[in-house]
Design an enzyme around this catalytic site. Structure first.
Site, short mmCIF file in Angstrom:
data_model
loop_
_atom_site.label_atom_id
_atom_site.label_comp_id
_atom_site.label_asym_id
_atom_site.label_seq_id
_atom_site.Cartn_x
_atom_site.Cartn_y
_atom_site.Cartn_z
N GLU A 2 -4.47 -4.84 -0.27
CA GLU A 2 -4.72 -5.85 0.75
C GLU A 2 -5.66 -5.34 1.84
OE1 GLU A 2 -0.92 -7.19 2.38
OE2 GLU A 2 -0.08 -7.01 0.37
N CYS A 13 -9.03 -4.17 8.45
CA CYS A 13 -7.96 -3.21 8.20
C CYS A 13 -7.95 -2.94 6.70
CB CYS A 13 -6.64 -3.84 8.66
SG CYS A 13 -5.20 -2.86 8.23
N CYS A 68 2.54 3.50 -1.73
CA CYS A 68 2.64 4.62 -0.80
C CYS A 68 3.90 5.40 -1.14
CB CYS A 68 2.73 4.07 0.63
SG CYS A 68 2.75 5.35 1.91
N CYS A 120 8.69 5.12 4.48
CA CYS A 120 9.17 4.55 5.75
C CYS A 120 10.07 3.36 5.44
CB CYS A 120 8.00 4.13 6.64
SG CYS A 120 6.91 5.49 7.06
N CYS A 156 8.94 -0.45 5.81
CA CYS A 156 7.60 -0.82 5.33
C CYS A 156 7.61 -1.32 3.89
CB CYS A 156 6.69 0.40 5.45
SG CYS A 156 5.02 0.11 4.87
N CYS A 161 2.62 -6.23 6.11
CA CYS A 161 1.74 -5.39 5.31
C CYS A 161 2.36 -5.00 3.97
CB CYS A 161 1.43 -4.13 6.12
SG CYS A 161 0.53 -2.93 5.21
N1 SAH Z 1 0.39 5.16 6.44
C1 SAH Z 1 -0.26 4.91 7.68
C2 SAH Z 1 -1.05 3.61 7.73
C3 SAH Z 1 -0.44 2.37 7.15
S1 SAH Z 1 0.83 1.50 7.96
C4 SAH Z 1 0.74 4.95 8.80
O1 SAH Z 1 1.92 5.06 8.54
O2 SAH Z 1 0.33 4.92 9.96
C5 SAH Z 1 0.14 0.76 9.38
C6 SAH Z 1 1.16 0.59 10.48
O3 SAH Z 1 2.08 -0.48 10.21
C7 SAH Z 1 2.01 1.82 10.72
O4 SAH Z 1 2.15 2.03 12.09
C8 SAH Z 1 3.33 1.40 10.10
O5 SAH Z 1 4.38 2.18 10.57
C9 SAH Z 1 3.40 -0.05 10.47
N2 SAH Z 1 4.34 -0.87 9.71
C10 SAH Z 1 4.68 -0.77 8.42
N3 SAH Z 1 5.59 -1.70 8.09
C11 SAH Z 1 5.83 -2.41 9.20
C12 SAH Z 1 6.69 -3.52 9.49
N4 SAH Z 1 7.48 -4.05 8.58
N5 SAH Z 1 6.64 -3.99 10.74
C13 SAH Z 1 5.84 -3.47 11.68
N6 SAH Z 1 5.01 -2.44 11.46
C14 SAH Z 1 5.02 -1.90 10.24
#
Ligand code: SAH
Length: 348
Positions: free
Chosen positions: A92, A105, A112, A116, A119, A339
């Site tokens: 995406e 973006c 990944c 997390c 996510c 995302c």
């Molecule tokens: N791997 C990298 C970049 C991708 S995620 C990173 O972790 O920074 C981009 C951002 O979206 C990160 O800050 C991540 O923690 C956040 N993110 C992921 N899932 C999310 C969600 N469900 N709600 C809000 N932010 C989220």
């Protein structure tokens, strides 16, 4: 197919080398490089001979992503793309329209492996890394689709860019090239969940890009609970790497903090966060900035969003304690499945 040259990932000097091997003049390389940056296929490069075009199409592959699906926000014109790649995998990208220009973006991996908990991108693990051409190609494809220039790039899509280090660096050099997309490093942000060895390696390169750290918690216990990467590199190691990054690049660090109701969004969390950042940067003159967003709810994770007031209160505490904080404006609310969700929906 496996041995084909991924031509969109090549630096101009590597295309020159290829021209040399094919018995072509070197100046062809820059023409080809510039054409590729516009999204032209080999067939469309009509100022080079048919013979060379045919030879190139035999030995090269084009890894320009294709628009598989496109959602346009009725609220603010944000465009969410689902791109398909050469092997049928999807990633995406999101195009955001600001007064100062368009920001894209981009994704850096298919899936990944950072895990997390909030996510969506990490749910099925990492399928594969993107090549430099596939990261760059998201920008080229979006420019071609909209007919508009992308002036800013954030590496905040699917994947962990520092877990795909070499291709990320190659991408950064390509996108910045003056004969290519020519996007200044100062217009690029890279977001990481905290891959500390990658932050040191990146700092060594001294690209003046903005580093964005997904912090999301103010102590190790809470952070490890939602971000497994914290078990490998704790908050202290992470912030020390950030201080080093600033010392090497002079670029401000921005911290992302996703508020999850009942997990990390209390006034006490805010106070702890402010002290943590103030202490970590006490000896450094690095400007520190915190971006607050409320978690996007992903059905599989069970985490929920707090109220708008709870975010404002959190921001107030940080600001009062001398740490600049802003609440991230939510663009494309009507198309922005959190995302990674569009890709997941497609695969099921
Ligand atoms: N791997 C990298 C970049 C991708 S995620 C990173 O972790 O920074 C981009 C951002 O979206 C990160 O800050 C991540 O923690 C956040 N993110 C992921 N899932 C999310 C969600 N469900 N709600 C809000 N932010 C989220």
């Amino acid at each position: 197919m496996d041995n084909k040259i991924d031509i969109l990932s090549l630096y101009p000097e590597e295309i020159e080398e290829l021209m040399g091997r094919l018995g072509e003049p070197k100046y062809r390389a820059m023409q080809i490089f510039a054409f590729l940056s516009k999204g032209a296929s080999l067939d469309e490069m009509t100022n080079i001979s048919k013979k060379l075009r045919e030879r190139l199409s035999q030995i090269c592959e084009m890894r320009l992503p294709k628009v598989e699906e496109k959602l346009v926000s009725k609220i603010d014109g944000t465009v969410k793309y689902l791109f398909s790649l050469i092997d049928g995998e999807c990633v995406e990208s999101v195009l955001m329209r600001y007064n100062h220009g368009n920001t894209l973006c981009v994704s850096s991996q298919v899936g990944c492996r950072m895990g997390c908990r909030f996510c969506a991108s990490t749910i099925g693990g990492r399928v594969r890394d993107l090549t430099a051409s596939e990261i760059l190609g998201q920008i080229i494809a979006a420019e071609r689709d909209t007919g508009e220039r992308v002036s800013n790039v954030v590496m905040m899509g699917i994947g962990e860019p520092l877990d795909n280090f070499d291709n990320t660096v190659r991408f950064l050099r390509l996108v910045n090239h003056e004969k290519g997309l020519n996007i200044g490093y100062r217009h690029i942000s890279l977001s990481t969940c905290g891959v500390v060895d990658g932050i040191y390696r990146l700092a060594e390169l001294e690209f003046p890009i903005t580093l964005s750290i997904s912090l999301h918690a103010s102590n190790d216990e809470k952070r490890s609970e939602i971000m497994p990467v914290n078990n490998k590199w704790g908050i202290n190691d992470l912030l020390t790497a950030c201080v080093d990054y600033y010392a090497k690049t002079g670029r401000r660090i921005s911290f992302e903090y996703t508020l999850i109701s009942g997990k990390n969004d209390t006034p006490e969390d805010a106070r702890e966060l402010a002290s943590l950042l103030r202490n970590a940067f006490a000896e450094s003159d690095a400007p520190v900035h915190v971006n607050l967003i409320r978690v996007n709810e992903v059905s599989e994770t069970g985490f929920s969003r707090g109220s708008r007031e709870s975010v404002d209160r959190f921001a107030d505490i940080l600001n009062r304690m001398g740490v600049t904080a802003t609440v991230r404006r939510r663009l494309g609310a009507d198309v922005n499945a959190a995302c990674g969700q569009l890709r997941r929906a497609k695969r099921q």
